[in-house]
Each structure stands twice: as structure tokens, then as C-alpha cells.
Design an enzyme around this catalytic site. Structure first.
Site, PDB file in Angstrom:
ATOM      1  CD  GLN A 104      -2.904   1.210   2.282  1.00 53.11           C
ATOM      2  OE1 GLN A 104      -2.473   1.527   3.387  1.00 53.11           O
ATOM      3  NE2 GLN A 104      -4.180   0.919   2.056  1.00 53.11           N
ATOM      4  CE1 TYR A 181      -3.189   9.649   7.382  1.00 57.02           C
ATOM      5  CE2 TYR A 181      -4.180   7.630   6.541  1.00 57.02           C
ATOM      6  CZ  TYR A 181      -3.701   8.380   7.612  1.00 57.02           C
ATOM      7  OH  TYR A 181      -3.738   7.888   8.877  1.00 57.02           O
ATOM      8  NE  ARG A 229      -8.767   0.173   2.839  1.00 59.27           N
ATOM      9  CZ  ARG A 229      -8.730   0.116   4.165  1.00 59.27           C
ATOM     10  NH1 ARG A 229      -7.879   0.855   4.852  1.00 59.27           N
ATOM     11  NH2 ARG A 229      -9.538  -0.690   4.821  1.00 59.27           N
ATOM     12  N   GLY A 322      -9.299  -7.575   9.013  1.00 58.48           N
ATOM     13  CA  GLY A 322      -8.301  -6.787   9.713  1.00 58.48           C
ATOM     14  C   GLY A 322      -7.995  -7.328  11.093  1.00 58.48           C
ATOM     15  NE  ARG A 323      -9.462  -2.376  14.474  1.00 53.47           N
ATOM     16  CZ  ARG A 323     -10.140  -1.341  14.904  1.00 53.47           C
ATOM     17  NH1 ARG A 323     -11.019  -1.491  15.881  1.00 53.47           N
ATOM     18  NH2 ARG A 323      -9.959  -0.155  14.386  1.00 53.47           N
TER      19      ARG A 323
END
Length: 376
Positions: A104, A181, A229, A322-323
Site C-alpha cells: 500500500q 491522507y 482504496r 483486519g483485526r
């Protein structure tokens, strides 16, 4: 394995020719665990190795492409050629488990951390300070607006980062156009107040894709994919709405990339504004795409039932986990081997090493109540 889990394990070939063994991805999650030079550390190699045996694709933690784009302590860089050696080890680790590896690519823009970048000077599309805390740091200062020449220098940085990912042996790159971002800062009406060609808020993303694809054509000797993304909405006013996201999606599809990846903490969250619907953002986006490009869904996927429902009801093509993969590195293998009842749903305070979690990431887990379930 239950019948409704079968779709999770269907293989897939992207338009670029990259073939993956199933529809499960490891979501990009920051580890804060690069070494003192921002190179890939041994702890990171161990962390990814432990999680590479089940998912079809691993999207790495974001790597900064420019010195003034660093957004995290312990963030790995891909901004100069000396990073290639460690990145190559990471690609090998991911491939050792049968997964494909995607780096990424990231620039923090106005959310870069001043103490981590040259002259503590953040940059962005325009000199507009962030309005709210995002992520793990509170950044309040106004950034310097990039000159047109400066914008093109960062576009070149993304291209050079892509070359390094190719040379390191990865299978693709994902442009981090989410979470506020730099890429999103150009898309956003809140942060883009330019009066040059980049006042077209989609142009920066499209120029990035053009540059990345040019580099792939020049350097890649095997299929290499490009993903993007995006965050479907922003809290800022004015900010990105679902309507504007649909416009972005159309342009990204026309740019002929391999997949789109929604960034959301809850796959079933409803839209905030710009569209009125009882359907979730994920469902609305999937309906709008209507099969034109593969879509990766993510957000609060804890169980195989969650993942299967996202493919079935959410109409996504891939599920990013993910988590749940932090808590149980072998989540995917357990589902595939009919052992889903043995999936760990929480960690104990003495299980850092058993779960192969780098110490900086472990400290974060312990400090944020509920971020990853911990038996305390």
C-alpha cells in the site's frame, strides 16, 4: 466447511493477470514496527509470515513514498532504493504462505507527523488545516500548498515506489486514497482549493494511476496489479459525499485498474449525506459498480458468517479481514479446515508472542480499549 463459506475460497484472476487462491485479503494495518531506518524489521517479517498461509492476498501496512509523507512512528518507507532489500524479504515471506503481496503506497499530506518529516513542514493540495483528529495523532498545523511542480514530484515518487515494489518481487500496489491522507486531500472539496490544473479534484488520482501503470509497463516482467482504496464520505464540510464518490468510482474504472477497496470501520454503516437510503454504503457502492470492477469490502468482519454475508448481501467480490487476523493469525485456515469453532475471538494479556504481534503494535492494542478484544 459450511456451504455458504465456499464462495470465500473461490480463486480469482484480476484483469492484469494476477491470480489469487481465494477471495479473502488481509487488510492493510499499520504495525508501527519498522526498524530505526524505516526498513522492514524482523518482527514485521514474523508477523506477516504467521498470517500468510490462509488469505489469498496480503495488503501490507502503508509505506510512505516521500520523505515529507511519513505519517506514523515505525512506518516502513519505500522512498529510496535501500528499502528494496527488506521489502524483498517481506515479499518472500508473504509468498511462502501462498498469498500474493500488495504494497500500500502512501503519503500523509497534511496528516504527516511534523516531528517525523524534514523541517516539520507538512504539505497538501492547499493550505487548509485539518479540522478533526484522524487516526493516531492530532495534527493541527496548516500545511504548505504544493506547487504544480511539487505535485508532479510526488506523482513521480509514487511511480518510483512502484518500481521498487516490482523489483522487490511484490504482485501489486494499492494507492491509499482513503482516511484523509494526501490522495484524498486532492479529491476533497474541503482541502483542495487550487487554481491550477489540479483544481480538477480527480486529476491527481488519475495522474498517479497513469504514472504507476507506465512504470509497470516498463519494469514488470510478470502480472502486476493496481488497486485503489477510498473513503466513501468525509465528516468535513464541505466534504466528500456518496454522490461525489460515485463520480470518483466512474473515473477510476475508466482508468482501468484492477480493484477498488472501500475504507470503512463498519461494512454495514449507512451513508451520512448526499444520498438517502436504508442500504449500507457498501451495498450502494456495489450496486453502483454493478460488476464493472472487483470491489473489496471491509469493516467489522469478525466471523466467517460476517465474511460470507458481505459477499452475499453486500455484493462485494473480496472481503478484507483486519483485526480478526491480529487476534487469530490462523482464522482463514480454521474456516477452510472446518474448525471455525476454534477461532480465537480475543487475546489474553500474555499472548503477544503466541499471536506473533510486534511489540509496538502490542502496546497500541493494550492502550486502546476495545480496539482488539483483550481478556484483562
Amino acid at each position: 466447511m459450511k456451504d455458504n463459506y465456499q464462495k470465500l475460497f473461490q480463486d480469482f484472476t484480476f484483469k492484469s493477470g494476477v491470480h489469487v487462491k481465494n477471495c479473502l485479503m488481509m487488510a492493510p494495518m499499520t504495525t508501527f514496527s519498522a526498524d530505526e531506518n524505516d526498513y522492514v524489521s524482523k518482527d514485521e517479517l514474523d508477523y506477516y509470515r504467521e498470517r500468510a498461509n490462509g488469505v489469498g492476498t496480503i495488503v501490507t501496512a502503508c509505506a510512505y513514498v516521500s520523505k515529507n509523507g511519513k505519517g506514523f512512528d515505525g512506518q516502513m518507507g519505500i522512498d529510496h532504493d535501500d528499502t528494496i532489500k527488506g521489502l524483498s524479504k517481506l515479499a518472500d515471506v508473504i509468498h511462502s504462505g501462498g498469498a500474493k503481496g500488495v504494497v500500500q503506497l502512501y503519503h500523509g499530506g497534511r496528516l504527516a507527523v511534523p516531528r517525523l518529516i524534514p523541517n516539520e513542514e507538512t504539505v497538501s493540495a492547499s493550505s487548509v488545516a485539518p479540522l478533526e483528529d484522524r487516526g493516531f495523532y492530532s495534527i493541527k498545523q496548516s500545511p504548505r500548498a504544493l506547487t504544480t511542480e511539487g505535485v508532479y514530484e510526488i506523482i513521480t515518487d509514487f511511480g518510483e515506489a512502484t518500481r521498487r515494489a516490482i523489483e522487490a518481487g511484490f504482485d501489486g500496489v494499492e494507492l491509499h486514497g482513503a482516511s484523509g491522507y494526501l490522495i484524498q486531500q486532492f479529491v476533497s472539496p474541503h482541502s483542495n482549493k487550487r487554481n491550477d490544473e489540479f483544481e480538477n479534484r480527480l486529476l491527481f488520482s488519475l495522474k498517479l494511476i497513469e504514472e504507476v501503470k507506465k512504470v509497470i509497463n516498463e519494469y514488470a516482467e510478470k502480472p502486476f496489479l493496481v488497486g485503489y482504496r477510498f473513503s466513501p464520505e468525509e465528516p468535513e464540510t464541505p466534504g466528500i459525499t456518496m454522490k461525489e464518490t460515485f463520480e470518483l468510482i466512474d473515473e477510476l474504472i475508466r482508468a482501468d485498474i484492477d480493484y477498488l477497496h472501500v475504507a470503512t470501520t463498519d461494512a454495514w454503516a449507512n451513508p451520512r449525506r448526499g444520498i438517502v437510503s436504508e442500504k449500507s454504503r457498501t451495498e450502494l457502492i456495489a450496486e453502483y459498480i454493478n460488476g464493472r470492477i472487483p470491489l473489496v469490502g471491509v469493516g467489522s468482519i469478525h466471523t466467517p458468517e460476517d465474511a460470507a454475508l458481505l459477499l452475499e448481501k453486500g455484493k462485494t467480490d473480496f472481503v478484507a479481514i483486519g483485526r480478526a487476523l491480529i487476534v487469530d493469525p490462523h482464522w482463514v485456515e480454521k474456516v477452510q479446515n472446518h474448525e471455525e469453532e476454534s477461532i480465537s475471538k480475543q487475546l489474553k494479556q500474555n499472548e503477544q508472542h503466541q499471536a506473533v504481534i510486534p511489540t509496538p503494535l502490542w502496546k497500541l492494542i493494550l492502550s486502546i480499549e476495545g480496539w482488539v478484544p483483550i481478556e484483562r
